[in-house]
Motif scaffolding. Structure first.
Motif, PDB file in Angstrom:
ATOM      1  N   ILE A   3       1.010  -1.353  -0.279  1.00  0.00           N
ATOM      2  CA  ILE A   3       0.083   0.522   0.098  1.00  0.00           C
ATOM      3  C   ILE A   3       0.909   1.417   0.302  1.00  0.00           C
ATOM      4  O   ILE A   3       1.993   1.132   0.750  1.00  0.00           O
ATOM      5  CB  ILE A   3      -0.963   0.101   0.787  1.00  0.00           C
ATOM      6  CG1 ILE A   3      -2.109  -1.490   1.300  1.00  0.00           C
ATOM      7  CG2 ILE A   3      -2.009   1.489   1.416  1.00  0.00           C
ATOM      8  CD1 ILE A   3      -2.695  -1.256   2.495  1.00  0.00           C
ATOM      9  N   GLN A  19      -2.115   6.903  12.998  1.00  0.00           N
ATOM     10  CA  GLN A  19      -3.136   5.379  12.666  1.00  0.00           C
ATOM     11  C   GLN A  19      -2.845   4.508  11.524  1.00  0.00           C
ATOM     12  O   GLN A  19      -2.819   3.421  11.412  1.00  0.00           O
ATOM     13  CB  GLN A  19      -4.865   6.050  11.678  1.00  0.00           C
ATOM     14  CG  GLN A  19      -5.583   6.645  13.677  1.00  0.00           C
ATOM     15  CD  GLN A  19      -6.590   7.420  13.143  1.00  0.00           C
ATOM     16  OE1 GLN A  19      -6.901   6.923  12.083  1.00  0.00           O
ATOM     17  NE2 GLN A  19      -7.092   8.182  14.551  1.00  0.00           N
ATOM     18  N   CYS A  20      -2.165   5.663  10.788  1.00  0.00           N
ATOM     19  CA  CYS A  20      -1.550   5.025   9.364  1.00  0.00           C
ATOM     20  C   CYS A  20      -0.878   3.991   9.882  1.00  0.00           C
ATOM     21  O   CYS A  20      -0.221   2.471   9.125  1.00  0.00           O
ATOM     22  CB  CYS A  20      -0.450   5.737   8.417  1.00  0.00           C
ATOM     23  SG  CYS A  20       0.236   4.991   7.398  1.00  0.00           S
ATOM     24  N   SER A  22      -0.600   2.112  12.616  1.00  0.00           N
ATOM     25  CA  SER A  22      -0.797   1.048  13.045  1.00  0.00           C
ATOM     26  C   SER A  22      -1.741  -0.394  11.941  1.00  0.00           C
ATOM     27  O   SER A  22      -1.685  -1.468  12.659  1.00  0.00           O
ATOM     28  CB  SER A  22      -2.126   1.216  13.949  1.00  0.00           C
ATOM     29  OG  SER A  22      -2.931   1.676  13.794  1.00  0.00           O
ATOM     30  N   ILE A  23      -1.433   0.617  11.066  1.00  0.00           N
ATOM     31  CA  ILE A  23      -2.610  -0.173   9.752  1.00  0.00           C
ATOM     32  C   ILE A  23      -0.863  -0.929   8.795  1.00  0.00           C
ATOM     33  O   ILE A  23      -0.800  -1.945   8.202  1.00  0.00           O
ATOM     34  CB  ILE A  23      -3.495  -0.419   9.784  1.00  0.00           C
ATOM     35  CG1 ILE A  23      -3.387   1.061   8.410  1.00  0.00           C
ATOM     36  CG2 ILE A  23      -4.788  -0.044  10.474  1.00  0.00           C
ATOM     37  CD1 ILE A  23      -3.671   0.886   7.010  1.00  0.00           C
ATOM     38  N   GLN A  25       2.108  -2.436   6.816  1.00  0.00           N
ATOM     39  CA  GLN A  25       2.665  -3.999   6.242  1.00  0.00           C
ATOM     40  C   GLN A  25       3.554  -3.000   6.382  1.00  0.00           C
ATOM     41  O   GLN A  25       4.080  -2.110   5.408  1.00  0.00           O
ATOM     42  CB  GLN A  25       1.460  -4.505   5.904  1.00  0.00           C
ATOM     43  CG  GLN A  25       0.426  -4.271   6.276  1.00  0.00           C
ATOM     44  CD  GLN A  25      -0.117  -5.410   6.841  1.00  0.00           C
ATOM     45  OE1 GLN A  25      -0.172  -6.113   6.748  1.00  0.00           O
ATOM     46  NE2 GLN A  25      -0.507  -5.136   8.581  1.00  0.00           N
TER      47      GLN A  25
ATOM     48  N   GLN B  42     -11.627   3.401  13.511  1.00  0.00           N
ATOM     49  CA  GLN B  42     -10.499   3.387  13.835  1.00  0.00           C
ATOM     50  C   GLN B  42     -10.548   5.070  14.622  1.00  0.00           C
ATOM     51  O   GLN B  42     -10.821   6.054  14.130  1.00  0.00           O
ATOM     52  CB  GLN B  42      -9.370   3.573  12.697  1.00  0.00           C
ATOM     53  CG  GLN B  42      -7.727   3.562  13.597  1.00  0.00           C
ATOM     54  CD  GLN B  42      -6.917   3.244  11.742  1.00  0.00           C
ATOM     55  OE1 GLN B  42      -7.168   3.676  10.853  1.00  0.00           O
ATOM     56  NE2 GLN B  42      -5.706   2.720  12.466  1.00  0.00           N
ATOM     57  N   PRO B 104      -5.035  -4.834  16.313  1.00  0.00           N
ATOM     58  CA  PRO B 104      -4.825  -3.721  15.300  1.00  0.00           C
ATOM     59  C   PRO B 104      -3.547  -5.052  14.552  1.00  0.00           C
ATOM     60  O   PRO B 104      -4.014  -4.662  13.324  1.00  0.00           O
ATOM     61  CB  PRO B 104      -2.893  -3.192  15.941  1.00  0.00           C
ATOM     62  CG  PRO B 104      -3.663  -2.470  17.791  1.00  0.00           C
ATOM     63  CD  PRO B 104      -4.868  -3.933  17.973  1.00  0.00           C
ATOM     64  N   ALA B 108      -5.228  -4.298  10.584  1.00  0.00           N
ATOM     65  CA  ALA B 108      -4.517  -4.754   9.431  1.00  0.00           C
ATOM     66  C   ALA B 108      -4.412  -4.395   7.803  1.00  0.00           C
ATOM     67  O   ALA B 108      -4.376  -5.161   6.905  1.00  0.00           O
ATOM     68  CB  ALA B 108      -2.921  -4.018   9.670  1.00  0.00           C
ATOM     69  N   LEU B 111      -8.065  -5.152   6.864  1.00  0.00           N
ATOM     70  CA  LEU B 111      -7.832  -3.806   5.931  1.00  0.00           C
ATOM     71  C   LEU B 111      -7.388  -3.763   4.555  1.00  0.00           C
ATOM     72  O   LEU B 111      -7.919  -3.635   3.495  1.00  0.00           O
ATOM     73  CB  LEU B 111      -7.009  -2.646   6.632  1.00  0.00           C
ATOM     74  CG  LEU B 111      -7.848  -1.794   6.166  1.00  0.00           C
ATOM     75  CD1 LEU B 111      -9.228  -0.751   5.682  1.00  0.00           C
ATOM     76  CD2 LEU B 111      -6.567  -0.176   6.286  1.00  0.00           C
TER      77      LEU B 111
END
Lengths: 97, 120
Positions: A3, A19-20, A22-23, A25, B42, B104, B108, B111
């Protein structure tokens, strides 16, 4: 599966960048643009750079220079054209603002 | 596991510049065209789910009650970031059910499985 994260707000003001993270990868790319350039000196960024992780961070040169923000050596400054080509090398784009 | 086309991240509090309402409109429109939609809550977005709200006290539009229509629209993949709840000291009592509270990392992963991701 990667992403491209466009960070357009400062973590000193809002929690979007946090917040970014935390997701995000590994193999994702983070781009600081607009007010996101202020994150260059935020602890979230300095900690990220200190850790071993496969997240790449870049900054839109013009946006940083416009704000008299100097990017550290470890963060590559890119142009808008580079950003456009990055959208092709990633599966998805999320804007955090 | 879902293979929904669209993921919508809700990260704003319910009465913040009606971002929540706009996000709900997008979700319902996609769902009414049979496009798979998943909702992710979130940050301050989790405040949209807490029970016993009274928007009429601030003469705000009560768009939250439309959340109960999710089932009717086949929106069944609703995920909530556990960390956002704990940080805000919120219990898991929401005004809608069949939601999944995820740590989390799982939040993730879910998502990342969607083709398009919008954030409000």
């Amino acid at each position: 599966m990667s992403i491209l994260h466009l960070i357009r707000s400062s973590a000193f003001h809002r929690s979007d960048f946090e917040q970014c993270l935390s997701i995000a990868q590994s193999n994702d790319t983070i781009i600081f643009c607009d007010d996101g350039c202020y994150n260059l000196s935020h602890p979230l960024t300095t900690n990220l750079l200190a850790q071993e992780n496969k997240l790449t961070i870049k900054v839109l040169q013009d946006h940083a220079q416009a704000r008299a923000i100097i990017a550290p050596q470890t963060i590559e400054g890119i142009t808008m054209e580079d950003l456009v080509s990055l959208t092709f090398t990633h599966d998805k784009v999320i804007t955090w603002q | 596991m879902t293979t929904n086309l669209l993921a919508i991240i809700n990260s704003s509090a319910p009465y913040n510049r009606n971002l929540g309402k706009e996000s709900l409109d997008v979700a319902l429109i996609f769902a009414s065209f049979e496009q798979g939609v998943s909702l992710f809550f979130q940050g301050d977005g989790v405040y949209q789910l807490i029970d016993q709200q009274n928007p009429q006290k601030i003469s705000a539009k009560d768009y939250l009650k439309t959340f109960s229509a999710f089932e009717f629209y086949d929106i069944e993949d609703i995920y909530i970031c556990q960390e956002s709840l704990t940080v805000r000291n919120l219990s898991e009592s929401f005004h809608i059910d069949n939601v999944q509270v995820l740590p989390p990392e799982t939040f993730a992963k879910h998502l990342a499985m969607h083709q398009q991701i919008l954030r409000f």
